[in-house]
Design an enzyme around this catalytic site. Structure first.
Site, PDB file in Angstrom:
ATOM      1  N   GLN A  29      -4.386   1.923  15.236  1.00 38.50           N
ATOM      2  CA  GLN A  29      -3.291   2.516  14.450  1.00 38.50           C
ATOM      3  C   GLN A  29      -2.509   3.545  15.266  1.00 38.50           C
ATOM      4  O   GLN A  29      -1.277   3.554  15.268  1.00 38.50           O
ATOM      5  CB  GLN A  29      -3.884   3.175  13.199  1.00 38.50           C
ATOM      6  N   THR A  61      -4.872   6.412   0.227  1.00 37.67           N
ATOM      7  CA  THR A  61      -6.145   7.121   0.213  1.00 37.67           C
ATOM      8  C   THR A  61      -6.093   8.307  -0.744  1.00 37.67           C
ATOM      9  O   THR A  61      -5.188   9.136  -0.671  1.00 37.67           O
ATOM     10  CB  THR A  61      -6.468   7.630   1.621  1.00 37.67           C
ATOM     11  N   ARG A  99      -8.536   3.303  13.442  1.00 32.98           N
ATOM     12  CA  ARG A  99      -7.689   4.460  13.770  1.00 32.98           C
ATOM     13  C   ARG A  99      -7.163   4.430  15.200  1.00 32.98           C
ATOM     14  O   ARG A  99      -6.058   4.937  15.468  1.00 32.98           O
ATOM     15  CB  ARG A  99      -8.484   5.758  13.552  1.00 32.98           C
ATOM     16  N   HIS A 118      -4.671  13.587   1.148  1.00 33.59           N
ATOM     17  CA  HIS A 118      -4.877  12.770   2.347  1.00 33.59           C
ATOM     18  C   HIS A 118      -3.689  12.925   3.291  1.00 33.59           C
ATOM     19  O   HIS A 118      -3.862  13.152   4.497  1.00 33.59           O
ATOM     20  CB  HIS A 118      -5.063  11.303   1.964  1.00 33.59           C
ATOM     21  N   GLU A 167      -9.287   4.024  -2.136  1.00 28.50           N
ATOM     22  CA  GLU A 167      -8.046   3.857  -2.897  1.00 28.50           C
ATOM     23  C   GLU A 167      -8.337   3.175  -4.231  1.00 28.50           C
ATOM     24  O   GLU A 167      -9.377   2.545  -4.399  1.00 28.50           O
ATOM     25  CB  GLU A 167      -7.047   2.961  -2.127  1.00 28.50           C
ATOM     26  N   LYS A 193      -4.571  -2.326  10.072  1.00 28.00           N
ATOM     27  CA  LYS A 193      -4.851  -2.328   8.637  1.00 28.00           C
ATOM     28  C   LYS A 193      -5.060  -3.724   8.076  1.00 28.00           C
ATOM     29  O   LYS A 193      -5.659  -3.881   7.023  1.00 28.00           O
ATOM     30  CB  LYS A 193      -3.656  -1.703   7.898  1.00 28.00           C
ATOM     31  N   ASP A 250       0.840  -1.196   0.000  1.00 29.63           N
ATOM     32  CA  ASP A 250       0.000   0.000   0.000  1.00 29.63           C
ATOM     33  C   ASP A 250       0.876   1.247   0.000  1.00 29.63           C
ATOM     34  O   ASP A 250       1.763   1.379   0.841  1.00 29.63           O
ATOM     35  CB  ASP A 250      -0.919  -0.005   1.233  1.00 29.63           C
ATOM     36  N   THR A 295      -9.195  -6.134   3.792  1.00 24.29           N
ATOM     37  CA  THR A 295      -9.142  -5.147   2.706  1.00 24.29           C
ATOM     38  C   THR A 295     -10.142  -5.603   1.652  1.00 24.29           C
ATOM     39  O   THR A 295     -10.168  -6.785   1.295  1.00 24.29           O
ATOM     40  CB  THR A 295      -7.722  -5.069   2.099  1.00 24.29           C
ATOM     41  N   ARG A 338       0.439  17.808  12.814  1.00 26.35           N
ATOM     42  CA  ARG A 338       1.521  18.795  12.668  1.00 26.35           C
ATOM     43  C   ARG A 338       0.995  19.965  11.839  1.00 26.35           C
ATOM     44  O   ARG A 338       1.272  20.069  10.641  1.00 26.35           O
ATOM     45  CB  ARG A 338       2.729  18.167  11.948  1.00 26.35           C
ATOM     46  N   ASP A 365      -9.147   0.218   2.044  1.00 26.02           N
ATOM     47  CA  ASP A 365      -8.170  -0.186   3.066  1.00 26.02           C
ATOM     48  C   ASP A 365      -8.765   0.137   4.442  1.00 26.02           C
ATOM     49  O   ASP A 365      -8.425   1.147   5.065  1.00 26.02           O
ATOM     50  CB  ASP A 365      -6.862   0.574   2.819  1.00 26.02           C
ATOM     51  N   TYR A 389       1.462   2.334  15.658  1.00 24.82           N
ATOM     52  CA  TYR A 389       2.163   2.579  14.393  1.00 24.82           C
ATOM     53  C   TYR A 389       3.612   3.037  14.529  1.00 24.82           C
ATOM     54  O   TYR A 389       4.371   2.962  13.576  1.00 24.82           O
ATOM     55  CB  TYR A 389       1.371   3.543  13.518  1.00 24.82           C
ATOM     56  N   TYR A 392       1.074   5.698  -0.486  1.00 25.74           N
ATOM     57  CA  TYR A 392       0.555   6.847   0.264  1.00 25.74           C
ATOM     58  C   TYR A 392       0.648   8.068  -0.640  1.00 25.74           C
ATOM     59  O   TYR A 392       1.082   9.123  -0.221  1.00 25.74           O
ATOM     60  CB  TYR A 392       1.416   7.006   1.527  1.00 25.74           C
ATOM     61  N   GLU A 448     -10.707  12.193   7.943  1.00 32.28           N
ATOM     62  CA  GLU A 448     -10.685  13.551   7.408  1.00 32.28           C
ATOM     63  C   GLU A 448     -12.065  14.208   7.539  1.00 32.28           C
ATOM     64  O   GLU A 448     -12.173  15.359   7.975  1.00 32.28           O
ATOM     65  CB  GLU A 448     -10.256  13.525   5.939  1.00 32.28           C
ATOM     66  N   GLU A 499     -10.840   3.634   3.731  1.00 31.49           N
ATOM     67  CA  GLU A 499      -9.928   4.473   2.943  1.00 31.49           C
ATOM     68  C   GLU A 499     -10.223   4.227   1.471  1.00 31.49           C
ATOM     69  O   GLU A 499     -10.192   3.081   1.000  1.00 31.49           O
ATOM     70  CB  GLU A 499      -8.457   4.156   3.259  1.00 31.49           C
TER      71      GLU A 499
HETATM   72 CA    CA Z   1      -4.120   2.955   2.972  1.00 34.22          CA
END
Ligand code: CA
Length: 434
Positions: free
Chosen positions: A247, A367, A244, A141, A208, A260, A134, A264, A150, A240, A251, A136, A381, A206
């Site tokens: 995760q 995503t 959260r 996203h 994708e 994850k 997968d 899927t 951040r 996907d 992660y 990114y 989001e 997600e």
């Molecule tokens: Ca993904």
């Protein structure tokens, strides 16, 4: 032949003698995607091609001697494994033969008995998936999610130099329709002293696209960017599913793991590069001041033709909405061109260290989101990390998915002067944690 070559199979005037193909949202004769299916329970699995509301049985077509001789054996296979490995020229020859069979009325009486009503068939994974990676590359996203953590510096410094990815789990990929069991896992609220092991309370989807690898490369032999398209056998939709809360706790430092890999969902139809040739568009220009890709990822043809004019949509239904007879609620709609890297760059980067890609490997794009809310590709989001619930028809709200919720991804490729094609269904419903 280039991967954007137009031929008679794309002619908007070409019609099929299968009436439902005309104006079909997903499967007019200009599409002709492949799948592995069983016509009815108890039958052996086989491969077929979609035409309107029907599936053409390729084993039957091969038995009748109606496909090019070099693919006769492959058309009798129980899965798409060998078809995915075909060089593009041979796959194109099969497409042209099938387009001819399904448009020439002189063939109707011979071929019509080889059609199965699609709604009576069961669709399977196209093949046994060897490896799943997968990426990114959905830059919005990455930005939208990064901004939650951040605000001043949402993208990490490597993002515009490296197509970021991680190795996923192939064993838990399922075709559209297979229910998703809510995962249990470790999660820890920021203000909690210790983690708990419990059903995920922040289950997300997600949006994708999936990419099927074709011939592939030998270990130790990278794929040049000029050759990358030769190793792409097709496209699908990919959800996907992501927990959260699991995760967020697990992660660091090695990346996604159990948040994850519990499930899927993919759309089972393999939409070929040939079918998508009319919908090739230029890769969006990088904003002023962004770095240029390193030379191994640079190719003028790829920048000119490397993106796709595909519109992606996500719909949600809840148990209460279904009980009330309400239609699916559209959560988002946006273009697939919102990717910072092309699919060809993903393939070349993946193999750039000598890693071997094999027929039937699957890549996810990551995503695909948009700068604005209409095109956000996840609930993370849309609900701003769970802080801003969505209002749904019927008065319900959601931050993340609840049991019984059903998410459906769909996609349409369209371009002026051509017949639009779709990708078929990528949907699944959440069932309670065991
Ligand atoms: Ca993904």
């Amino acid at each position: 032949m280039n991967w954007w070559t137009i031929d008679e199979t794309h002619d908007p005037a070409r019609a099929s003698w299968v009436p439902s193909a005309q104006g079909h949202h997903d499967f007019p004769i200009q599409n002709l995607p492949f799948a592995t299916f069983t016509p009815s329970s108890g039958d052996e699995s086989r491969i077929g091609v979609a035409i309107g509301d029907f599936i053409l049985d390729l084993a039957a077509v091969a038995d009748a001697g109606l496909v090019p001789t070099h693919v006769t054996g492959i058309c009798r296979d129980p899965t798409l494994a060998r078809l995915l490995a075909l060089p593009p020229e041979e796959r194109t020859a099969l497409r042209r033969a099938l387009s001819d069979l399904l448009s020439d009325v002189a063939r109707q009486s011979t071929v019509e008995p080889m059609l199965h009503p699609a709604d009576a068939c069961t669709l399977h994974l196209p093949t046994r998936i060897g490896d799943y990676t997968d990426f990114y590359v959905g830059i919005h996203h990455a930005g939208n999610v990064g901004r939650q953590f951040r605000p001043d510096n949402p993208l990490l410094p490597n993002y515009k130099h490296v197509p970021i990815g991680y190795h996923g789990r192939a064993s838990s990929i399922r075709p559209s329709g297979v229910p998703v069991v809510r995962p249990r896992g470790q999660r820890k609220a920021p203000d909690a002293d210790a983690p708990v092991f419990a059903p995920s309370a922040r289950l997300d989807y997600e949006l994708e696209m999936g990419v099927w690898i074709g011939p592939g490369n030998t270990l130790g032999e990278p794929i040049a960017i000029a050759d990358a398209a030769q190793h792409i056998a097709g496209f699908c939709l990919l959800n996907d599913w992501s927990a959260r809360d699991i995760q967020g706790w697990e992660y660091q430092p090695l990346g996604p793991f159990l948040a994850k890999n519990f499930h899927t969902t993919i759309s089972p139809w393999v939409v070929t590069p040939e079918a998508l040739a009319p919908f090739r568009i230029a890769q969006p220009l990088r904003p002023e001041g962004d770095p240029q890709p390193l030379p191994y990822l640079q190719l003028a043809d790829d920048q000119q033709h490397g993106s796709l004019a595909v519109t992606l949509e996500v719909h949600l239904t809840t148990p209460a909405m279904r009980d009330a007879g309400l239609p699916p609620h559209r959560l988002s709609s946006g273009p697939a061109s919102n990717m910072y890297w092309t699919v060809q760059q993903m393939v070349t980067h993946h193999a750039s260290n000598g890693c071997n890609l094999s027929p039937g490997d699957l890549l996810g794009t990551g995503t695909i989101s948009a700068p604005d809310r209409d095109g956000f590709g996840s609930l993370l989001e849309l609900s701003e990390g769970g802080r801003n619930p969505l209002a749904l028809p019927g008065g319900e709200t959601r931050t993340f998915l609840e049991d019984g919720d059903e998410v459906a991804l769909s996609a349409t490729a369209s371009a002026p002067g051509y017949v639009s094609i779709g990708f078929g269904e990528c949907r699944a419903r959440i069932t309670p944690a065991p």
